[in-house]
Design an enzyme around this catalytic site. Sequence first.
Site, short mmCIF file in Angstrom:
data_model
loop_
_atom_site.label_atom_id
_atom_site.label_comp_id
_atom_site.label_asym_id
_atom_site.label_seq_id
_atom_site.Cartn_x
_atom_site.Cartn_y
_atom_site.Cartn_z
N TYR A 31 -53.87 -45.27 46.45
CA TYR A 31 -54.03 -44.50 47.68
C TYR A 31 -53.77 -45.40 48.90
O TYR A 31 -53.29 -46.51 48.76
CB TYR A 31 -55.40 -43.83 47.69
N HIS A 76 -56.37 -47.38 43.07
CA HIS A 76 -55.63 -46.28 42.44
C HIS A 76 -54.45 -45.73 43.24
O HIS A 76 -54.14 -44.55 43.17
CB HIS A 76 -56.61 -45.14 42.09
N HIS A 100 -62.75 -46.36 49.15
CA HIS A 100 -61.83 -46.23 48.02
C HIS A 100 -60.58 -47.05 48.32
O HIS A 100 -59.67 -46.60 49.02
CB HIS A 100 -61.47 -44.76 47.79
#
Length: 355
Positions: free
Chosen positions: A171, A169, A166
């Site tokens: 992070y 977004h 990931h």
Amino acid sequence: MSAQEIPTPPLLTPYKMGRFDLYHRVVLAPLTRQRSYGNVAFSLPEATGVSDTAQGYPDTPGIWTKEQVEAWKPIVDAVHAKGGIFFCQIWHVGRVSNADFQPNGQAPISSSDKPLTPQLRANGIDVAQFTPPRRLRTDEIPNIVNDFRLAARNAMEAGFDGVEIHGAHGYLIEQFMKDQVNDRTDQYGGSLENRCRFALEIVEAIVNEIGADRVGIRLSPFATYSEAGDSNPKALGNYMVEQLNKYGILYCHMVEPRMKTVGETSQCPHSLFPMRNLFKGTFIAAGGYTREDGNGAVAENRADLIAYGRLFLANPDLPKRFELDAALNKYNRETFYISDPVIGYSDYPFLEDTA
């Protein structure tokens, strides 16, 4: 034209993704629905923490302990029993957290010590408060890279078919990549190459651990989630894709420029097409897609696969509905993030239930 002669919609055509044979091109996006209760299905579960410092939301899963690995096994087995391909999305939230989620109540970690202002949660009701983060020392960064590597190894032990990193977004990985957040002066800050170094070290470590053919990554260069924007998102996206090609990873899962923030679609002059053209593996596009523009994206070779989130949540048989061009259940945003394991999660009807 007879029913037999109706062409198959592009989304419903088969696709070979490396070693994996997919029956169609409709992907269930990883949904941070904060319901880690073991009823995860389809292709990508919600984001899964790589360590005890990686958490920032209630009821979200992890994969850094032996107990967590064991708990994932029957879930993965259930998905495989249905013929599904299941990749584990692994993350670290970085500064999108507060001391309540951190071991011993410590400050969250990030590329920077820039505080994150309170944010309206995706449910549109709750306001999240964030503890000012602690800037990681240069000598600590290899430990975080290793956390990702071990999480990938654990995912394989749990039976997953691969992992998705990931890197989107707002992070931790984006907190290094994007210059709105990253104000470092060491080898992980400043130039575009330095800001992407952390992400690519994670990619390299995981590729070396489990093999490039089992690794994907999610990126959102154009998004501004959690005050993580970049002054030149097109250059960021292009550079990352070019570097990812060197590792030969299986896929790149990229969020459309029109999705600037959670659930908000906006008009945007930018396109993922240059990045799609540069990337040599499977390209997955996500962000506000309907049946029509998903079919268009595949037909026009703008993406190999299309990820759906909200529509898939409300329509557990979404590929079938797309095939038949059937009506879709409307999703209820108010139940997206409640902690109930059924309501708004597994209680949406299948087509046969509505006949």
